[in-house]
Design a protein around this motif. Structure first.
Motif, PDB file in Angstrom:
ATOM      1  N   VAL A 182       0.838  -1.199   0.000  1.00  0.00           N
ATOM      2  CA  VAL A 182       0.000   0.000   0.000  1.00  0.00           C
ATOM      3  C   VAL A 182       0.877   1.256   0.000  1.00  0.00           C
ATOM      4  O   VAL A 182       0.444   2.322  -0.378  1.00  0.00           O
ATOM      5  N   GLY A 183       2.134   1.091   0.410  1.00  0.00           N
ATOM      6  CA  GLY A 183       2.980   2.259   0.587  1.00  0.00           C
ATOM      7  C   GLY A 183       2.658   2.946   1.904  1.00  0.00           C
ATOM      8  O   GLY A 183       2.212   2.317   2.858  1.00  0.00           O
ATOM      9  N   GLU A 184       2.871   4.228   1.974  1.00  0.00           N
ATOM     10  CA  GLU A 184       2.668   4.953   3.225  1.00  0.00           C
ATOM     11  C   GLU A 184       1.199   5.273   3.452  1.00  0.00           C
ATOM     12  O   GLU A 184       0.507   5.738   2.554  1.00  0.00           O
ATOM     13  N   MET A 185       0.749   5.008   4.688  1.00  0.00           N
ATOM     14  CA  MET A 185      -0.616   5.350   5.094  1.00  0.00           C
ATOM     15  C   MET A 185      -0.566   6.199   6.356  1.00  0.00           C
ATOM     16  O   MET A 185       0.216   5.914   7.273  1.00  0.00           O
ATOM     17  N   THR A 194      -2.206  11.223  14.958  1.00  0.00           N
ATOM     18  CA  THR A 194      -2.104  10.385  13.766  1.00  0.00           C
ATOM     19  C   THR A 194      -0.971   9.373  13.936  1.00  0.00           C
ATOM     20  O   THR A 194      -0.077   9.533  14.769  1.00  0.00           O
ATOM     21  N   ALA A 195      -1.026   8.334  13.113  1.00  0.00           N
ATOM     22  CA  ALA A 195       0.046   7.350  13.011  1.00  0.00           C
ATOM     23  C   ALA A 195       0.356   7.164  11.533  1.00  0.00           C
ATOM     24  O   ALA A 195      -0.554   7.037  10.714  1.00  0.00           O
ATOM     25  N   THR A 196       1.654   7.160  11.183  1.00  0.00           N
ATOM     26  CA  THR A 196       2.079   6.996   9.797  1.00  0.00           C
ATOM     27  C   THR A 196       2.988   5.778   9.699  1.00  0.00           C
ATOM     28  O   THR A 196       3.972   5.671  10.444  1.00  0.00           O
ATOM     29  N   VAL A 197       2.639   4.848   8.799  1.00  0.00           N
ATOM     30  CA  VAL A 197       3.423   3.624   8.613  1.00  0.00           C
ATOM     31  C   VAL A 197       3.485   3.294   7.126  1.00  0.00           C
ATOM     32  O   VAL A 197       2.639   3.720   6.336  1.00  0.00           O
ATOM     33  N   ASP A 198       4.504   2.515   6.745  1.00  0.00           N
ATOM     34  CA  ASP A 198       4.544   1.894   5.426  1.00  0.00           C
ATOM     35  C   ASP A 198       3.971   0.488   5.566  1.00  0.00           C
ATOM     36  O   ASP A 198       4.344  -0.244   6.501  1.00  0.00           O
ATOM     37  N   TYR A 199       3.106   0.092   4.619  1.00  0.00           N
ATOM     38  CA  TYR A 199       2.427  -1.203   4.741  1.00  0.00           C
ATOM     39  C   TYR A 199       2.774  -2.079   3.538  1.00  0.00           C
ATOM     40  O   TYR A 199       2.313  -1.843   2.419  1.00  0.00           O
ATOM     41  N   ASP A 200       3.612  -3.098   3.784  1.00  0.00           N
ATOM     42  CA  ASP A 200       4.016  -4.059   2.765  1.00  0.00           C
ATOM     43  C   ASP A 200       4.032  -5.443   3.413  1.00  0.00           C
ATOM     44  O   ASP A 200       4.551  -5.594   4.532  1.00  0.00           O
TER      45      ASP A 200
END
Length: 212
Positions: A182-185, A194-200
Motif C-alpha cells: 500500500v505504501g505509506e498510510m 495520527t500514526a504513519t506507517v509503510d504497509y508491505d
C-alpha cells in the motif's frame, strides 16, 4: 493519498465477465488462508519520537474471491477481498506496551495460467492486482499513545505466483505466495493524533477453487 471506489472495482469486473459470457467460460469462487508477514517499517505514532525498524510477528491472511475464467486464453479476472494482520514485536515504550496492525482490501486481479503436460492435473499461475484499502488500523494496547488509529482509501497493489491442482472438474486446491503493498498510510485517532506507517506484506496461503 489516492482513492478508488469499490463500486468502480465491481463495475470493472462486471464488464470483464459479461464480455466472456458468450463463450465456454465460467464463474468460480475461491477461498484462501495462510500467513502474512508485515515488513519492518518506520512508524510515527502520535507525539512519540519516530520508531525506526518497527517489526511484526507473522500474522493472519484470510480472504476470498469471485471470478470469471477464460480457458481458451488461460486467463481469469476476479474481485477479491482479503484481511491481513500482524502483532508489533518490538514496540517502543514511548508508544505503548503492545499493538497490532491490520488491513482489509478489495482487489481486482488478473490471473494467467501456464500450459503443462497434456492431462496433468496441476497448473502454475501468476497474477497481478490493483485495488483499494477498505480499512487499516493500528491498535496500541496501553501506554502513552494507547488507542486505535484507522484510515481507508489507499491504493493497493499485489503480485501473485502459485500452483493449482485439479481434484475434480469443479474443485481445485491452490497454493500461492503474494507480495502486497500500500505504501505509506496516515491513520487518524478519534481522540486526536495520527500514526504513519509503510504497509508491505509477504504472504503464503493455501485455498480452494470451485468452478460452476
Amino acid at each position: 493519498m489516492h482513492t478508488t471506489s469499490i463500486p468502480a472495482l465491481a463495475g470493472a469486473l462486471a464488464l470483464l465477465t459479461l464480455g466472456g459470457a458468450a463463450s465456454a467460460d465460467g464463474l468460480y469462487v475461491k477461498g484462501f488462508a495462510g500467513m502474512s508477514q508485515l515488513s519492518s517499517t518506520d512508524a510515527t505514532v502520535g507525539a512519540a519520537p519516530t520508531q525506526t525498524g518497527l517489526g511484526f510477528d507473522p500474522g493472519l491472511l484470510a480472504g476470498g474471491s469471485i471470478g470469471w475464467a477464460y480457458p481458451e486464453r488461460n486467463m481469469a479476472v476476479e474481485l477479491e477481498w482479503a484481511y491481513r494482520s500482524g502483532d508489533a514485536s518490538d514496540l517502543s515504550a514511548a508508544i505503548g506496551t503492545g499493538g497490532d496492525l491490520a488491513s482489509t482490501a478489495a482487489m481486482v486481479n488478473a490471473i494467467y495460467s501456464f500450459e503443462t503436460v497434456a492431462g496433468a492435473p496441476w497448473r502454475p499461475y501468476v497474477g497481478a492486482g490493483i485495488g483499494v484499502v477498505t480499512e487499516m488500523d493500528i491498535d496500541i494496547d496501553a501506554g502513552p499513545e494507547a488507542g486505535e488509529f484507522s484510515g481507508r482509501g489507499g491504493t493497493a497493489l499485489q503480485a501473485i505466483a502459485g500452483v493449482a491442482y485439479q481434484i475434480t472438474d469443479q474443485i481445485s486446491v491452490l497454493g500461492d505466495v503474494r507480495y502486497f503493498t500500500v505504501g505509506e498510510m496516515t491513520l487518524d485517532r478519534a481522540g486526536g493524533g495520527t500514526a504513519t506507517v509503510d504497509y508491505d506484506t509477504f504472504d503464503v496461503s493455501v485455498g480452494f477453487k470451485f468452478a460452476f
